[in-house]
Design a protein around this motif. Structure first.
Motif, mmCIF file in Angstrom:
data_model
loop_
_atom_site.group_PDB
_atom_site.id
_atom_site.type_symbol
_atom_site.label_atom_id
_atom_site.label_comp_id
_atom_site.label_asym_id
_atom_site.label_seq_id
_atom_site.Cartn_x
_atom_site.Cartn_y
_atom_site.Cartn_z
ATOM 1 N N THR A 71 18.672 52.363 48.370
ATOM 2 C CA THR A 71 18.224 53.427 49.281
ATOM 3 C C THR A 71 18.407 53.127 50.768
ATOM 4 O OG1 THR A 71 15.984 52.519 49.183
ATOM 5 C CG2 THR A 71 16.528 54.286 47.626
ATOM 6 N N PHE A 72 19.116 52.073 51.118
ATOM 7 C CA PHE A 72 19.371 51.708 52.516
ATOM 8 C C PHE A 72 18.058 51.569 53.298
ATOM 9 C CE2 PHE A 72 23.575 52.842 51.120
ATOM 10 C CZ PHE A 72 24.379 51.963 51.804
ATOM 11 N N SER A 73 17.947 52.189 54.464
ATOM 12 C CA SER A 73 16.823 51.887 55.364
ATOM 13 C C SER A 73 15.467 52.360 54.867
ATOM 14 C CB SER A 73 17.085 52.465 56.761
ATOM 15 O OG SER A 73 18.029 51.676 57.451
ATOM 16 N N VAL A 74 15.411 53.055 53.744
ATOM 17 C CA VAL A 74 14.126 53.314 53.106
ATOM 18 C C VAL A 74 13.424 51.981 52.845
ATOM 19 C CG1 VAL A 74 13.013 54.350 51.078
ATOM 20 C CG2 VAL A 74 14.992 55.470 52.116
ATOM 21 N N ALA A 75 14.206 50.898 52.859
ATOM 22 C CA ALA A 75 13.679 49.545 52.651
ATOM 23 C C ALA A 75 12.770 49.057 53.770
ATOM 24 C CB ALA A 75 14.845 48.551 52.511
ATOM 25 N N LYS A 76 12.993 49.497 54.997
ATOM 26 C CA LYS A 76 12.368 48.844 56.147
ATOM 27 C C LYS A 76 10.837 48.806 56.113
ATOM 28 C CE LYS A 76 16.173 49.014 59.416
ATOM 29 N NZ LYS A 76 17.284 49.433 58.530
ATOM 30 N N SER A 105 7.141 61.461 62.560
ATOM 31 C CA SER A 105 7.807 62.636 63.106
ATOM 32 C C SER A 105 6.923 63.870 62.998
ATOM 33 C CB SER A 105 9.127 62.892 62.372
ATOM 34 O OG SER A 105 8.886 63.158 61.002
ATOM 35 N N GLU A 106 7.249 64.875 63.804
ATOM 36 C CA GLU A 106 6.557 66.156 63.754
ATOM 37 C C GLU A 106 7.586 67.268 63.743
ATOM 38 O OE1 GLU A 106 3.286 68.895 66.165
ATOM 39 O OE2 GLU A 106 3.575 66.792 66.703
ATOM 40 N N ASP A 107 7.483 68.162 62.797
ATOM 41 C CA ASP A 107 8.415 69.278 62.658
ATOM 42 C C ASP A 107 7.606 70.529 62.334
ATOM 43 O OD1 ASP A 107 10.414 71.104 61.876
ATOM 44 O OD2 ASP A 107 11.720 69.502 61.182
ATOM 45 N N ASP A 108 7.662 71.506 63.232
ATOM 46 C CA ASP A 108 6.916 72.755 63.039
ATOM 47 C C ASP A 108 5.439 72.499 62.781
ATOM 48 O OD1 ASP A 108 9.169 74.332 63.399
ATOM 49 O OD2 ASP A 108 9.693 74.291 61.270
ATOM 50 N N GLY A 109 4.879 71.520 63.500
ATOM 51 C CA GLY A 109 3.465 71.219 63.392
ATOM 52 C C GLY A 109 3.095 70.341 62.220
ATOM 53 N N ILE A 110 4.072 69.959 61.408
ATOM 54 C CA ILE A 110 3.817 69.089 60.259
ATOM 55 C C ILE A 110 4.131 67.650 60.661
ATOM 56 C CG2 ILE A 110 4.462 68.520 57.896
ATOM 57 C CD1 ILE A 110 5.272 71.459 57.539
ATOM 58 N N VAL A 111 3.126 66.786 60.610
ATOM 59 C CA VAL A 111 3.302 65.378 60.943
ATOM 60 C C VAL A 111 3.589 64.608 59.672
ATOM 61 C CG1 VAL A 111 2.206 63.313 61.896
ATOM 62 C CG2 VAL A 111 1.800 65.546 62.952
ATOM 63 N N GLU A 112 4.668 63.822 59.691
ATOM 64 C CA GLU A 112 5.060 63.057 58.510
ATOM 65 C C GLU A 112 5.344 61.612 58.871
ATOM 66 O OE1 GLU A 112 7.138 66.517 55.767
ATOM 67 O OE2 GLU A 112 8.409 65.244 57.026
ATOM 68 N N LEU A 113 5.025 60.754 57.947
ATOM 69 C CA LEU A 113 5.313 59.329 58.044
ATOM 70 C C LEU A 113 6.373 59.029 56.993
ATOM 71 C CD1 LEU A 113 3.962 56.598 59.325
ATOM 72 C CD2 LEU A 113 3.061 56.339 57.007
ATOM 73 N N GLY A 114 7.472 58.400 57.396
ATOM 74 C CA GLY A 114 8.487 58.157 56.385
ATOM 75 C C GLY A 114 9.655 57.351 56.894
ATOM 76 N N MET A 115 10.712 57.341 56.070
ATOM 77 C CA MET A 115 11.931 56.624 56.420
ATOM 78 C C MET A 115 13.071 57.150 55.562
ATOM 79 S SD MET A 115 12.667 54.326 58.677
ATOM 80 C CE MET A 115 14.280 53.673 59.128
ATOM 81 N N GLY A 116 14.215 57.367 56.211
ATOM 82 C CA GLY A 116 15.422 57.768 55.507
ATOM 83 C C GLY A 116 16.437 56.646 55.530
ATOM 84 N N GLY A 117 17.426 56.747 54.653
ATOM 85 C CA GLY A 117 18.466 55.736 54.586
ATOM 86 C C GLY A 117 19.832 56.336 54.811
ATOM 87 N N PRO A 119 16.807 42.573 53.178
ATOM 88 C CA PRO A 119 15.607 43.426 53.221
ATOM 89 C C PRO A 119 15.625 44.605 54.180
ATOM 90 C CG PRO A 119 15.052 41.075 53.366
ATOM 91 C CD PRO A 119 16.518 41.184 53.542
ATOM 92 N N ALA A 120 16.605 44.690 55.075
ATOM 93 C CA ALA A 120 16.671 45.860 55.950
ATOM 94 C C ALA A 120 17.150 47.092 55.202
ATOM 95 C CB ALA A 120 17.592 45.596 57.137
ATOM 96 N N VAL A 121 17.939 46.884 54.148
ATOM 97 C CA VAL A 121 18.579 48.029 53.495
ATOM 98 C C VAL A 121 18.592 47.983 51.974
ATOM 99 C CG1 VAL A 121 20.067 48.635 55.445
ATOM 100 C CG2 VAL A 121 20.867 46.935 53.778
ATOM 101 N N ASP A 140 7.490 50.356 41.206
ATOM 102 C CA ASP A 140 8.816 49.991 40.698
ATOM 103 C C ASP A 140 9.794 49.960 41.875
ATOM 104 O OD1 ASP A 140 10.848 49.388 38.943
ATOM 105 O OD2 ASP A 140 11.031 51.415 38.124
ATOM 106 N N LEU A 141 9.571 48.997 42.766
ATOM 107 C CA LEU A 141 10.317 48.852 44.018
ATOM 108 C C LEU A 141 10.800 47.409 44.120
ATOM 109 C CD1 LEU A 141 7.721 50.674 46.321
ATOM 110 C CD2 LEU A 141 9.829 51.668 45.380
ATOM 111 N N HIS A 142 12.072 47.225 44.528
ATOM 112 C CA HIS A 142 12.680 45.900 44.439
ATOM 113 C C HIS A 142 13.538 45.596 45.668
ATOM 114 C CE1 HIS A 142 11.697 46.085 40.075
ATOM 115 N NE2 HIS A 142 11.945 47.376 40.275
ATOM 116 N N LEU A 143 13.189 44.551 46.389
ATOM 117 C CA LEU A 143 14.060 44.059 47.460
ATOM 118 C C LEU A 143 15.056 43.030 46.925
ATOM 119 C CD1 LEU A 143 11.586 43.782 50.485
ATOM 120 C CD2 LEU A 143 13.407 45.472 50.113
ATOM 121 N N ARG A 144 14.910 42.684 45.684
ATOM 122 C CA ARG A 144 15.895 41.892 44.943
ATOM 123 C C ARG A 144 15.751 42.304 43.485
ATOM 124 N NH1 ARG A 144 13.900 36.966 45.603
ATOM 125 N NH2 ARG A 144 12.589 37.295 43.769
#
Length: 354
Positions: free
Chosen positions: A54-59, A302-314, A240-242, A180-184
């Motif tokens: 998932t790339f930077s979803v790892a961070k 981030s905030e989009d149209d008044g919706i505050v979200e915590l997250g990460m994309g890859g 571990p970055a990605v 069920d998350l794995h950095l290795r």
């Protein structure tokens, strides 16, 4: 009329825009959406327990392992990196703090140019290059996502301070959380990892031609190559970055938990450190992303149209996020390397369910 996220995903596969992906939504510990479509390798069907790189979803997970050591008293957020890693104290980096590493303010968004000749799994050489490197800006004076360097920086500090690799600590945390998350990826899980595909080759070449992203994701080489990304060698290598291999369900469960003051993450870190993990640490124009960004100590806020979200994309198109006000965590994971247009359609369908 709300559109079901599962139907959106099915339509993407049917149209040929998606090869294999999964979406999940967890609200208050209850799994509300759990859907996979397409294949994991061109033949076998994608399933809920398929793991995807998932790339930077790892961070945020690299950051969690680091903060876990802070919670145990091995490190402090405003401690100098050089206090445990003396070789780092060169080229103006003497005062760099752990907090600056975690929030992408250390000025090391890329490996040095010489890393183009280094194998991606030569950890010691890559870490040595970071120790000797001059920062792109004075530590704390700017912000730029540490695209590939983030995990190596945190990992080396953890090894120096605790004697334990970051991927090993994270494996213990994930096991305790039931995620069920794995950095290795361990050998027992290799056969359920999706192969990555770049159907027309434009994803890889587009990054390498870009003046910002070429150096950020092309050093060391190989991490934009679908054959490398689909290899057992890469899957077994902690980067571990990605290199987070994850299911959508596991990501959604984690994000549903992480924003809750009574959740497992908050309980593990303690209230103050948990707050630092999920609250703004720095806001500014991110020099790599080339847009305004608010970073916590691991996530984007981030905030989009008044919706505050915590997250990460890859970079490949996967993403995971939490909506604290609506009380859910969600994720979309894809094996088809591309932009975030598909993920945005899934996100829109999930948000419409608020």
């Amino acid at each position: 009329m709300h559109v079901d996220p599962a139907r959106v995903l099915d339509d993407l596969v049917a149209s040929g825009r998606e090869s294999g992906a999964a979406v999940a939504v967890v609200r208050g510990g209850v799994l509300e959406v759990d859907h996979a479509a397409g294949t994991r390798d061109g033949v076998e069907p994608m399933t809920s327990d398929t793991l995807v790189m998932t790339f930077s979803v790892a961070k945020p997970f690299a950051a969690l392992a680091f903060l876990d050591a802070v919670a145990e008293g091995h490190l402090a957020l405003d401690q100098a990196v050089a206090s445990v890693w003396p070789e780092f104290a060169v080229a103006g980096k003497q005062g760099t703090t752990m907090r600056q590493l975690l929030s992408h303010q250390a000025g090391l968004p890329t490996f040095p140019e010489a890393a183009t000749g280094v194998e991606y799994d030569d950890r010691e050489t890559l870490v040595g290059m970071l120790a000797a490197a001059a920062p792109a800006h004075a530590p704390g004076a700017g912000v730029a996502e540490h695209a590939l360097t983030y995990g190596h920086l945190l990992d080396e500090v953890l090894r120096r301070a605790t004697g334990e690799p970051l991927a090993d600590r994270f494996a213990r945390i994930a096991a305790a959380g039931g995620w069920d998350l794995h950095l290795r990826v361990e050998d027992r899980d290799l056969d359920r990892v999706a192969s990555m595909v770049d159907p027309d080759g434009s994803w890889r070449s587009g990054y390498l031609r870009d003046d910002r992203w070429g150096p950020a994701l092309g050093r060391p080489p190989g991490l934009l190559d679908p054959a490398v990304l689909s290899s057992a060698r890469l899957r077994r290598t902690p980067f571990p970055a990605v290199a987070l291999h994850a299911s959508a369900v596991a990501l959604a469960r984690f994000y549903d938990d992480v924003v809750r003051p009574d959740g497992a993450v908050a309980g593990r870190l303690g209230h103050d450190l948990w707050q630092a993990y999920v609250s703004p640490a720095v806001t500014g124009h991110d020099a790599l992303l080339d847009r305004p960004v608010t970073w916590t100590l691991g996530f984007q806020l981030s905030e989009d149209d008044g919706i505050v979200e915590l997250g990460m994309g890859g970079a490949g198109g996967s993403s995971a996020w939490a909506d604290p006000a609506a009380g859910y965590g969600a994720a979309y994971v894809t094996r088809q390397l591309g932009g975030h247009d598909r993920g945005e359609r899934v996100w829109e369908a999930v948000v419409a369910r608020r």
